[in-house]
Write an enzyme that holds these catalytic residues in place. Structure first.
Site, short mmCIF file in Angstrom:
data_model
loop_
_atom_site.label_atom_id
_atom_site.label_comp_id
_atom_site.label_asym_id
_atom_site.label_seq_id
_atom_site.Cartn_x
_atom_site.Cartn_y
_atom_site.Cartn_z
N ASP A 105 24.75 -52.77 26.75
CA ASP A 105 24.71 -51.92 25.68
C ASP A 105 23.72 -50.77 25.46
OD1 ASP A 105 26.42 -53.22 24.46
OD2 ASP A 105 25.53 -54.84 23.35
N TYR B 296 29.25 -56.30 17.79
CA TYR B 296 28.18 -57.46 17.29
C TYR B 296 26.93 -56.43 16.94
CZ TYR B 296 29.57 -61.95 19.19
OH TYR B 296 30.17 -63.35 19.86
#
Length: 715
Positions: free
Chosen positions: A353, A441
């Site tokens: 990420d 998320y």
């Protein structure tokens, strides 16, 4: 009538300080003026670790675009971040000693830009933002690419609706193209056999039905995968392998205005934080002072929130004024999220990420009164867009004091004749918080400072699962590995991991530290005092085996092994009774390690996830656990690769890398939005003080503050 020199000086002094001076000699007043001007000028300088300002980002852009070193156009900015000064210079500045304490340290920016199909690294001096200059330039020749930009993704998202094979696939499923949207996913790295697609910077795209619910992740268009060349902005690959039913929209939305009123969930009474004496912390620029702590709050487009120069005041020092260093710099270096479905549409879901998307770029504006309590204050940040222009990230960090009813320390003494004496000190903590939303998320990242000297880092996961469309509507229909949990009809929540890796440059009471492993070892009572035994009925006990790590290989630890305390000590500093001062790493849940095979390609890129603890010697260039060019990187420039050199780490400036790891088997309660799940660790004093630093804390006063309850509960 013109003002006299005295009047001018006095006017200036009142304007800058709010105080009126008595008449003095002009010479003295002139001296005061010169000194105050110098102080004002010094205070206007940015802190050497302050993130780049909007003006500095603008200057960086101008310098790069004007430089003949990268003549190719178009040119896109992928990363612009502070190239911090050398560590000794920053420490000298922070201590208030030496030339660096008063001098303006260089302000430089590291730039990674793309032009003509190449990744360019530039170092830009913006000490004088009105006259920026490019100091150096290099072309990256190795594996991997810089972070994808938001503009990369937006441009790619516009391609599928005009691509005929995709339009046919959507219509064959009975859907309207206008009701379908696609997202960009890094394709990762899978060795020499991976299709090259002309050798460009390519990514994959997968799609969802966006109509009927805000939760489009719950309505995937299964089976369709596009490949896009991000530099050329063109689709270069396409496959429609399988058709699965699109999950229905009913029951997937999470927005309040779609769910009520009435709201039938559990109800709690509202509460507020009351601080009758005001906030207990002071902010000077981005330096925070609270209770016995002082630290700097920074921001980076890849790392997000950065905590630096954390030091604590030792009340037992002469005069109680000694500030002792604990942490030089700390931040989340990487978030690795591999999914556990090996099929064509899912095998490459192995997200990195920070390196793929950027945690700072993904930092969400905090909702006041919900993400953070009413007593919070907020920090903004800036980062560069693909054009190099500054983008303001508002309210992305909050700071607040937490009154949770916890106890810092207590003891009750039961005396004769029923006498009871109780001493209690409440635990109030200071929390620095940011929330990063990377796709589906949401990660709430807390740094919690405690008056007893500990720093607690907590990762709290929420958001939406990655879901796979399936023909299954009941668990009984599943006859083989579905690689996940059936969450609702036609919906599987896929198994996956979360590995959040922190870079923690600890400076425990100084720069040179050592890593110590105190392993608890069971022993039999031999009855022989020479071997530690005693002639008593006791048959066993445990003792401590102390090991000082010599090299990086010694500094790699799986915390799920034999019980041990992991310490970072300063061998040159000792307590009054002779113990080495130190800090202890205390895991707080979420200690999962990767279960992937060592030769699996995602694991090779994130090999460090096999162990939670790695200790390396300080190297200014080693910040990112997956390397500077993590997107499609091979792992050759990563924490695991650096540590193969097996450098010395004893009595040196060392860095702790700690990974919070969660194996996530989805459950139906995680649908349609996942309730928060947390894990973390604590850095806790270990012989750092001569005694409990809170022992002389003032007991709580009985102010009889009202609890503001509007009613009386029945008993």
């Amino acid at each position: 009538m013109p003002m006299s020199l005295y009047q001018l000086i006095n006017h200036y002094w009142v304007w800058t300080t709010g105080l009126r001076l008595p008449r003095k000699s002009h010479a003295m007043m002139l001296a005061v003026l010169l000194v105050s001007t110098a102080v004002a000028a010094a205070s206007s300088h940015p802190h050497p670790l302050d993130p780049l300002s909007a003006a500095e980002l603008t200057a960086v852009r101008a310098a790069v675009l004007a430089s003949p070193l990268v003549p190719a156009r178009p040119l896109y900015f992928h990363y612009v971040g502070l190239d911090e000064p050398e560590k000794p210079e920053v420490l000298s500045y922070a201590s208030g000693a030496g030339a660096s304490a008063t001098a303006l340290l260089p302000r430089r920016a590291l730039v990674i830009a793309r032009a003509d199909g190449q990744s360019h690294e530039l170092l830009v001096d913006v000490t004088d933002a009105s006259a920026p200059s490019v100091l150096s330039h290099a072309v990256h020749r190795g594996a991997g690419f810089p972070m994808m930009t938001t503009e990369d993704q937006i441009a790619a998202m516009a391609l599928p609706p005009t691509y005929p094979p995709f339009v046919d696939s959507v219509r064959r499923r009975g859907l309207n193209v206008s009701d379908v949207g696609c997202g960009v996913i890094s394709r990762g790295w899978f060795g020499a056999g991976q299709p090259a697609y002309g050798g460009g910077r390519v990514a994959k795209m997968q799609c969802f039905v966006t109509a009927g619910s805000a939760n489009f992740y719950a309505r995937p268009l299964e089976g369709v995968t596009l490949v896009v060349d991000l530099d050329r902005v063109a689709i270069v690959g396409y496959r429609d392998r399988v058709v699965e039913p699109v999950p229905k929209a009913e029951g997937t939305d999470y927005r309040a205005d779609k769910l009520g009123p009435p709201f039938t969930g559990p109800a709690t009474a509202p509460g507020v934080v009351v601080q009758p004496e005001g906030r207990g912390f002071h902010i000077d620029g981005r330096v925070v002072r609270w209770a016995n702590w002082e630290f700097h709050v920074g921001f980076d487009m890849r790392a997000g929130m950065v905590i630096s120069l954390a030091s604590i005041q030792d009340a037992d020092a002469p005069g109680g004024q000694l500030r002792r260093r604990v942490l030089y710099r700390g931040f989340v270096s990487e978030v690795f999220v591999p999914y556990m479905d090996p099929v064509e549409e899912w095998y490459f879901h192995t997200f990195i990420d920070a390196g793929d998307y950027g945690l700072g770029v993904s930092a969400a504006p905090l909702l006041r009164g919900a993400d953070c309590p009413a007593n919070a204050v907020y920090f903004d940040g800036y980062y560069a867009d693909a054009d190099g222009k500054p983008v303001e990230a508002m309210d992305v960090i909050c700071l607040f004091e937490r009154y949770a009813g916890d106890v810092a320390w207590r003891h009750t003494k039961f005396g004769p004749r029923g006498r009871v004496e109780t001493e209690v000190r409440p635990d109030v903590t200071l929390v620095a918080r940011t929330v990063v939303t990377v796709g589906n998320y949401d990660y709430t990242l807390d740094w919690e400072f405690k008056t007893m000297g500990s720093i607690k880092c907590v990762v709290s996961l929420s958001g939406i699962l990655e879901m796979k469309a399936t023909s299954y509507t009941q668990v009984q229909q599943i006859k083989s590995d579905a690689h996940g949990t059936l969450m609702a009809e036609n919906t599987v929540g896929v198994y996956h991991d979360h590995f959040i890796t922190y870079h923690l440059d600890l400076d425990v009471d100084g720069t040179d530290n050592s890593f110590v492993k105190n392993t608890m070892v069971p022993e039999r009572n031999t009855g022989d005092p020479a071997t530690g035994g005693a002639d008593t009925p006791r048959r066993s006990y445990w003792t401590v085996r102390r090991e000082v790590a010599e090299t990086e290989a010694d500094g790699q630890v799986n915390v799920n092994g034999p019980p041990a305390d992991l310490l970072f000590v300063n061998p040159s500093k000792k307590t009054k009774v002779g113990n080495e001062v130190g800090y202890r790493l205390v895991p707080a849940g979420a200690t999962g390690a990767s279960l992937l095979a060592d030769d699996d390609y995602p694991q090779r890129r994130a090999s460090y996830t096999k162990r939670q603890v790695w200790v390396t010697p300080y190297d200014r260039s080693e910040k990112w656990a997956t390397g500077l060019y993590a997107e499609q990187g091979t792992g050759e420039d990563s924490l695991g690769a650096w540590s193969k050199r097996n450098r010395g780490i004893k009595d040196r400036d060392i860095v702790l890398w700690y990974t919070v790891g969660l194996h996530h088997i989805p459950y139906q309660e995680d649908f349609p939005v996942m309730p928060t799940l947390s894990g973390g660790f604590q850095l806790r004093p270990a012989n750092f003080f001569d005694s409990n630093p809170l022992i002389r804390t003032r007991p709580p006063a009985d102010h009889n503050y009202p609890n503001c309850s509007c009613g009386v509960a029945s008993m």
